[in-house]
Write an enzyme that holds these catalytic residues in place. Structure first.
Site, mmCIF file in Angstrom:
data_model
loop_
_atom_site.group_PDB
_atom_site.id
_atom_site.type_symbol
_atom_site.label_atom_id
_atom_site.label_comp_id
_atom_site.label_asym_id
_atom_site.label_seq_id
_atom_site.Cartn_x
_atom_site.Cartn_y
_atom_site.Cartn_z
ATOM 1 N N ASP A 1 -8.712 3.113 -3.593
ATOM 2 C CA ASP A 1 -8.175 3.726 -2.373
ATOM 3 C C ASP A 1 -8.124 5.244 -2.453
ATOM 4 O O ASP A 1 -7.808 5.835 -3.477
ATOM 5 C CB ASP A 1 -6.781 3.190 -2.050
ATOM 6 N N HIS B 1 2.667 14.460 0.205
ATOM 7 C CA HIS B 1 2.005 15.730 -0.152
ATOM 8 C C HIS B 1 3.036 16.835 0.042
ATOM 9 O O HIS B 1 3.855 16.763 0.956
ATOM 10 C CB HIS B 1 0.806 16.006 0.759
ATOM 11 N N HIS C 1 0.847 -1.210 0.000
ATOM 12 C CA HIS C 1 0.000 0.000 0.000
ATOM 13 C C HIS C 1 0.879 1.254 0.000
ATOM 14 O O HIS C 1 1.239 1.782 1.044
ATOM 15 C CB HIS C 1 -0.925 -0.016 1.226
ATOM 16 N N ASN D 1 -4.683 6.014 -7.290
ATOM 17 C CA ASN D 1 -5.267 7.368 -7.261
ATOM 18 C C ASN D 1 -4.279 8.430 -7.763
ATOM 19 O O ASN D 1 -3.978 9.399 -7.089
ATOM 20 C CB ASN D 1 -5.800 7.729 -5.860
ATOM 21 N N LEU E 1 2.362 6.573 -5.018
ATOM 22 C CA LEU E 1 3.360 7.322 -5.791
ATOM 23 C C LEU E 1 2.494 8.335 -6.533
ATOM 24 O O LEU E 1 1.300 8.112 -6.698
ATOM 25 C CB LEU E 1 4.110 6.361 -6.723
ATOM 26 N N ARG E 2 3.027 9.446 -6.945
ATOM 27 C CA ARG E 2 2.136 10.457 -7.539
ATOM 28 C C ARG E 2 2.323 10.599 -9.041
ATOM 29 O O ARG E 2 1.936 11.612 -9.619
ATOM 30 C CB ARG E 2 2.331 11.800 -6.831
ATOM 31 N N ASP F 1 1.223 2.861 3.757
ATOM 32 C CA ASP F 1 0.278 3.878 3.244
ATOM 33 C C ASP F 1 1.025 5.199 3.007
ATOM 34 O O ASP F 1 0.512 6.279 3.302
ATOM 35 C CB ASP F 1 -0.944 4.085 4.141
ATOM 36 N N HIS G 1 -10.686 0.525 0.712
ATOM 37 C CA HIS G 1 -10.587 1.646 1.649
ATOM 38 C C HIS G 1 -11.990 1.784 2.232
ATOM 39 O O HIS G 1 -12.894 2.251 1.546
ATOM 40 C CB HIS G 1 -10.150 2.885 0.862
#
Ligand code: DOR
Ligand code: ZN
Ligand code: ZN
Length: 428
Positions: A156, A313, A65, A99, A68-69, A309, A183
């Site tokens: 998620d 940010h 879990h 996501n 990565l962006r 998780d 989730h």
């Protein structure tokens, strides 16, 4: 970064591999990226020798879990930067959540991730979205995504609201032999909340997220898993009642597994009193009583896996007032040390039980041929110095984002060398 190829002989380490109940001093020989010999007094021949006396050799850690962006927010985290943070934390395989922007709900985004994964410092396994655009309206092309390499399905960041759609997703997942990673959150009950609902949220004047927001969905999804026979994996369990519901369901034979994060067994809602937005996570930090139940669930096997998780940010986003800051904290570099500090040192779990929840159990949940030190398997290892005292400093963060409430914390026990497919990807 030191990257070495060729044969490696790891000598004199205490090898802990829960998959074979191994806990003894052994040598390990790696050739062609695979484990080739495991035994006593192995000869080096032309291998590079690592003498790791006093250190603990573990199967490479597996995080099922991770956020990565990439694609979409490459300034927050890329597949490459996340993989560097991973190997610094002892992880050799990470599963990335869908996501992203766009989300991993179609073949071309999945291909893009797999392409980028080739240059990563650890193994990357994508989890694809259950629904198109994660909107909860129509199912993604689950069959195609699985065939292209998705190891599981999740929306998620949010739950799947529509019970019929969830039933259908489970039916497909059963046919595909992959789990649904859910989730669990009833978004209407959570709306506007930024911390656990209770006395503390009232005192702080922050709107709360009740435990029931999670528990109602845990209960529903357990019932749907029972109805369909599908494999359900419940993400980031945070409340006592969730643990109890899952324990009961397992007893009834429901095919359910679940995970917990280090922050949910380390911190309580009390941490929010600092108004440090790095304590804002979803699900929110709960109470001492919940942590006690999580510890019990870890010990009795109700909780199968420990996951980071990891949710990067930017500081500029986290610098908003608490209500408006995004949910999430990074975790790849602190997970192992928090497990040592909170669970092993406090004798909640034995070291072997803890390692099981970071290696073979997550591998089994996602059908990965990983998490074991076994001849012929990929040579993925984490070498830990159990006595190493260290402080987690901002300048040590390899992630592109620094949103951790654990900066400044002191730890004992750290990954000091990580080997992925026979390559030394991190060593200090
Ligand atoms: O804290 C969280 N961060 N929880 C989630 O569900 C999503 C995640 C993120 O993507 O930032
Ligand atoms: Zn989540
Ligand atoms: Zn997540």
């Amino acid at each position: 970064m030191m990257v070495t190829r060729g044969a490696i002989l790891i000598k004199n380490g205490r090898v802990i591999d829960p998959s074979s109940k191994t806990d003894k001093v052994l040598d390990i020989y790696i050739e062609g990226g695979k484990f080739s010999k495991i035994g006593k007094n192995l000869k080096s021949r032309d291998a590079k020798v690592l003498d790791v006396k006093g250190k603990i050799v573990l199967p490479g850690l597996i995080d099922i879990h991770t956020h990565l962006r990439e694609p979409g927010k490459e300034n927050v985290e890329t597949i490459l930067s996340g993989s560097v943070a991973a190997v610094h934390g002892g992880f050799t395989s990470i599963c990335c959540m869908p996501n992203t922007t766009p989300p991993i709900d179609n073949a071309s985004t999945l291909d893009f991730i797999l392409e980028k994964a080739r240059d990563a410092h650890c193994n990357i396994y994508p989890i694809a979205a259950i629904t198109k655009e994660r909107k909860g309206e129509t199912l993604s092309e689950m069959v195609e995504l699985k065939n292209l390499g998705a190891v599981g399905f999740s929306d998620d960041g949010k739950g799947v609201k529509d019970s019929l759609l969830m039933r259908r997703a489970m039916e497909y997942s059963l046919m595909l032999n992959v789990p649904i990673l859910e989730h669990c959150e009833d978004e209407n009950l959570s709306i506007g909340g930024s911390m656990n609902e209770g006395y503390t949220s009232t005192v702080l004047g922050l709107q709360g997220i009740p435990k029931e927001s999670e528990e109602i969905m845990v209960a529903r999804d357990l019932l749907l898993a029972e109805l369909t026979g599908a494999r359900l994996h419940i993400c980031h369990v945070s409340t006592k009642r969730s643990v109890e519901l899952i324990r009961e369901a397992k007893k009834r034979g429901v095919k359910v597994t679940c995970e917990v994060t280090p922050h949910h067994f380390t911190l309580t809602e009390e941490a929010v009193k600092s108004f440090d937005t790095n304590t804002k996570v979803n699900p929110p930090l709960r109470t001492k009583e919940d942590i006690k139940a999580i510890e019990k669930g870890l010990k009795d096997g109700t909780i199968d896996a420990i996951v980071s998780d990891h949710a990067p940010h930017l500081s500029t986003e986290k610098e908003f007032e608490y209500e408006n800051a995004p949910f999430g904290m990074i975790g790849l570099q602190t997970t192992l040390s928090l497990v040592m500090k909170q669970l092993v040192e406090r004798e909640i779990l034995t070291l072997s039980e803890a390692v099981e929840k970071l290696t073979i159990n997550p591998a089994k949940i996602l059908n990965l041929k990983k998490g074991q030190i076994k001849i012929g398997h990929d040579a993925d290892l984490a070498i830990m110095d159990p006595r190493k005292q260290w402080q987690f400093r901002q300048e040590d963060i390899k992630s592109l984002s620094i949103n951790s409430p654990f900066i400044g914390w002191e730890f004992k026990g750290k990954a000091v060398c990580t080997i992925v497919g026979g390559r030394i990807e991190f060593s200090e």
